[in-house]
Write an enzyme that holds these catalytic residues in place. Structure first.
Site, PDB file in Angstrom:
ATOM      1  N   ASP A  33      45.262  25.522 131.447  1.00  0.00           N
ATOM      2  CA  ASP A  33      45.230  25.765 130.000  1.00  0.00           C
ATOM      3  C   ASP A  33      46.320  25.034 129.225  1.00  0.00           C
ATOM      4  OD1 ASP A  33      46.892  27.574 131.490  1.00  0.00           O
ATOM      5  OD2 ASP A  33      47.134  28.806 129.696  1.00  0.00           O
ATOM      6  N   GLU A  91      46.981  30.578 132.131  1.00  0.00           N
ATOM      7  CA  GLU A  91      48.313  30.957 132.632  1.00  0.00           C
ATOM      8  C   GLU A  91      49.202  31.425 131.484  1.00  0.00           C
ATOM      9  OE1 GLU A  91      52.253  31.264 133.618  1.00  0.00           O
ATOM     10  OE2 GLU A  91      51.635  29.650 132.300  1.00  0.00           O
ATOM     11  N   GLU A  92      49.014  30.806 130.316  1.00  0.00           N
ATOM     12  CA  GLU A  92      49.855  31.170 129.164  1.00  0.00           C
ATOM     13  C   GLU A  92      49.428  32.506 128.562  1.00  0.00           C
ATOM     14  OE1 GLU A  92      52.464  29.473 128.384  1.00  0.00           O
ATOM     15  OE2 GLU A  92      52.172  27.434 129.118  1.00  0.00           O
ATOM     16  N   HIS A 151      56.838  23.314 126.244  1.00  0.00           N
ATOM     17  CA  HIS A 151      56.303  23.953 125.029  1.00  0.00           C
ATOM     18  C   HIS A 151      56.715  23.222 123.750  1.00  0.00           C
ATOM     19  CE1 HIS A 151      55.123  28.129 126.843  1.00  0.00           C
ATOM     20  NE2 HIS A 151      54.953  27.140 127.706  1.00  0.00           N
TER      21      HIS A 151
HETATM   22 ZN   LIG Z   1      54.103  27.376 129.508  1.00  0.00          ZN
HETATM   23 ZN   LIG Z   2      53.343  26.270 132.322  1.00  0.00          ZN
END
Ligand SMILES: [Zn+2]
Ligand SMILES: [Zn+2]
Length: 437
Positions: free
Chosen positions: A110, A168-169, A398
């Site tokens: 993702d 995952e986020e 990020h």
């Molecule tokens: Zn992340």
């Molecule tokens: Zn990550």
């Protein structure tokens, strides 16, 4: 330490690992050379795929095209491919040419709701969505590892399960998803795997791998505290119960939960990240809402902090005659690298990288849902350096400017290929009672 409860099929492995830490079983030189040749052969295509995924990022539980691309690449090679696992996940099973146990390798797929701010020729074509956490690299490296191991499958002593995981986020609000759901949908069960490997790109120099035995990341929980007071005229506080004053006392008291009640050698963080309350300047607020996160390494600290927070909120609101609600949600557990597996794989990593490129990982209070996989079976999670050594720093994970150096891709494939083959070899040797020299 988190107690593991390995499935019955893993009990033998766990027992033998505990009884006798295994000697390293490096991959045979001939196989190692074939792995390198296959990496060279497939690299251009894997980089192309990585750039395509980077240009077409998809948010959690919406990784439709990424999953389609991965499944379409692996199916014609003869891997057993299941799609739609944990919403959009792909599970691909490679049966080696020789019998043996099973291990898994996991990638997350993702992207993040971030507007890309790089000048890369392959920057995101999807406005407001970007692979700012490097999951495009993870997916490509694990896909590349599947291609390499498939090409040398006569030397693969057992089965390899490749997990391409969504979200995952975190899944979208109101949806289930991620590694937890992959586990619940049986991604590690058929065949039952004896170990799981995963990695994350990290802003360290290219060529390095960071890794630790034991705690790797923290458990990440969230909380919401609602203080319910009573509204009154701002000039007549005696007639109200001021939710803002009470909230302020709670924020201050929560600081001492960490500084005075938590074990200083057991890292703990309590952060109030959001506070909202009140209507206007001259009205006593009847309501204030605090939201935040708790990060802990041990279950003991997690339990203690949660209980103490509850009593802080209860007692402070009681003093003022206010009401309260305290909502505490547990999230990702701490990623815990199985010490026996870590000890068995350290010589493999050191041999591949050279000792000075295998850097000790300092546990971080970040979260990673690989923890759910590593809680189900012995796990090993490492970090792959993706900083151009010519640069002293790089934008962090990020960040809209995050740009991992693609020259890390072949090393990622190499490390994973060796870890998998070595883990299969080590496990079958142990299971059959052969001990290393
Ligand atoms: Zn992340
Ligand atoms: Zn990550």
């Amino acid at each position: 330490m988190r107690p593991h409860r390995p499935a019955l099929a893993l009990a033998v492995l766990a027992a033998v690992l505990a009884a006798a830490p295994p000697a390293a079983r490096a991959v045979e030189p001939k196989t190692a050379r074939r792995i390198d040749a296959e990496i060279d052969k497939n690299l251009a295509e894997i980089v192309k795929i990585r750039r395509f995924i980077h240009m077409n990022p998809e948010l959690g539980n919406r990784e439709f095209e990424t999953a389609r691309l991965i499944a379409a690449k692996l199916r014609p090679l003869g891997l057993e491919v299941r799609t739609g696992v944990a919403k959009t996940g792909v599970v691909a099973v490679l049966r080696g040419g020789q019998p043996g146990p099973a291990v898994a390798v996991r990638a997350d797929m993702d992207a993040l709701p971030v507007q890309e701010a790089t000048n890369l020729p392959y920057k995101s074509l999807n406005p407001g969505v970007m692979h700012a956490c490097g999951h495009d690299v993870h997916s490509s490296v694990v896909l590349g590892t599947a291609l390499v191991l498939n090409a040398v499958k006569d030397a693969v002593k057992g089965t390899v399960t490749f997990l391409f995981q969504p979200a995952e986020e975190g899944p979208p609000e109101g949806e289930d998803g991620g590694a937890d759901l992959m586990v619940r949908e049986g991604a590690l069960d058929d065949p039952p795997v004896g170990a799981v490997f995963g990695f994350h790109v990290w802003p360290e120099a290219l060529g390095t791998v960071l890794f630790a035995s034991g705690n790797v990341t923290a458990a990440a929980d969230t909380f919401t505290i609602t203080v319910k007071g009573r509204s009154a005229h701002g000039a007549r506080p005696q007639e109200g119960i001021d939710a803002i004053v009470i909230a302020a006392e709670i924020v201050t008291a929560l600081q001492t939960v960490v500084s005075r009640a938590a074990d200083p050698t057991d890292p703990t963080v309590v952060t109030v990240g959001k506070i909202q309350g009140g209507v206007r300047t001259n009205i006593i607020a009847d309501r204030a809402v605090l939201e935040g996160t708790v990060r802990t390494m041990s279950e003991a600290s997690q339990k203690r902090v949660r209980a103490l927070m509850g009593s802080v909120v209860r007692k402070i609101t009681e003093i003022y005659g206010a009401e309260h609600e305290f909502e505490y949600k547990t999230g990702n557990p701490s990623v815990f690298n199985n010490p026996e597996l870590a000890a068995a794989m350290t010589p493999t990593l050191a041999g591949l990288l050279g000792k000075d490129r295998l850097v000790p990982w300092k546990p971080q209070m970040i979260a990673e849902d690989f923890a759910f996989l590593a809680r189900k079976v012995p796990g090993l999670y490492f970090f792959l350096g993706v900083r151009d050594p010519a640069q002293r720093t790089m934008p962090p994970l990020h960040s809209p400017a995050f740009s991992p150096d693609e020259r890390a891709i072949p090393l990622g494939m190499r490390v994973l290929s060796h870890l998998v083959l070595d883990a299969l070899e080590t496990q079958s040797a142990l299971a059959s009672g052969r001990q290393g020299p």
